[in-house]
Design an enzyme around this catalytic site. Sequence first.
Site, PDB file in Angstrom:
ATOM      1  N   CYS A   1      29.126 -30.916  61.170  1.00  0.00           N
ATOM      2  CA  CYS A   1      29.340 -32.125  60.337  1.00  0.00           C
ATOM      3  C   CYS A   1      28.600 -32.945  60.709  1.00  0.00           C
ATOM      4  O   CYS A   1      27.903 -33.152  61.621  1.00  0.00           O
ATOM      5  CB  CYS A   1      30.711 -32.342  59.993  1.00  0.00           C
ATOM      6  SG  CYS A   1      31.580 -33.109  61.362  1.00  0.00           S
ATOM      7  N   THR A   2      28.539 -34.356  60.060  1.00  0.00           N
ATOM      8  CA  THR A   2      27.563 -35.453  60.512  1.00  0.00           C
ATOM      9  C   THR A   2      28.096 -35.981  61.722  1.00  0.00           C
ATOM     10  O   THR A   2      27.109 -35.909  62.739  1.00  0.00           O
ATOM     11  CB  THR A   2      28.039 -36.500  59.459  1.00  0.00           C
ATOM     12  OG1 THR A   2      27.699 -36.162  58.053  1.00  0.00           O
ATOM     13  CG2 THR A   2      27.095 -37.629  59.743  1.00  0.00           C
TER      14      THR A   2
END
Length: 333
Positions: free
Chosen positions: A179-180
């Site tokens: 994810c980020t």
Amino acid sequence: MAKYQTLLYYCYSPIENAEQFATEHLEFCKSLGLVGRIIVADEGLNGTVSGTPAACQTYMEAVHADKRFSKTDFKVDDVDEPSFIKMHCRYKSEIVHSGLRNPTVINPNKETGKHLEPKDFMEMKDREDVVILDVRSNYEHAVGRFKNAVTLDIENFREFPEKVKKLEQYKDKKILTYCTGGIKCEKASALLLKEGFKDVYQLHGGIIKYGKEVDGKDFDGQCYVFDNRVTVGVNKVNPTIVSTCRNCGKVTSKMINCANPECNEHFTQCDECGWEMDGCCSTACMEHPRKRPYDGTGYYVKVPQPVNEEKISKRKHKTFPPKETIDLLDHQQ
């Protein structure tokens, strides 16, 4: 030396009296002249803050000095201007909204996927026995994702648990989640383990750290971030653009919010269509009476609305927040 910096971080660590901590932490951040968004929950911290290098350094030292957060991994970006307008620090039930609030069900402090450093993730991701799983929302992976990644049709991370059953075909594979910044993977990988997936990993520090440490190789497009930069480049090796304009189909990495606040949809739009559509996703939104002025950025500062007692009374009977009050903090990192 950079004029400003932006810090991205999270830490799963129990906080007693978390609501009081949030109030005190807000005042501390303001005293340093920081701007940004921080979520405080009983389970930990999740934040993005921006300020001068000196202020950011003081903040990081203060967080690390607290034994509860001593292992917090800060991702630091040099920026030309602060990435936020104001400073918010709010108490919420979770630091990333997953709908899995019961710590006896999912607790990243006790069980989560094996953390892979960026160089190890890069070495593993192309193996035949590996599946790369993007646990982010549609608007995030639409603008950028790893080559050959499996993406899920979700509008919000809280929909992730119901999508796990669609991944059954990969149970005999090594699952590499990303994810980020890493925060969603902590819960996503923990849930996968609970559902019987045996070999689950997560990219430590997320896409942002991957870009800093191995130059973002094989990450196609831009990385969506939760501040007024909207997206940032991470790939310095073989960069590409994968997103297209909603209106004309032209390749573009620019993502905006619809100028109609009642819609406020996040979507990709090229500059030409942006000016032609006045920052709207459709002609219907262009004609809306509350349409906001478009300045070419598609980024809008939230303006407090007058109190409507009748509307407040009606909302007391609802079990979910109305669309206009949903905060990007619920989707952060």
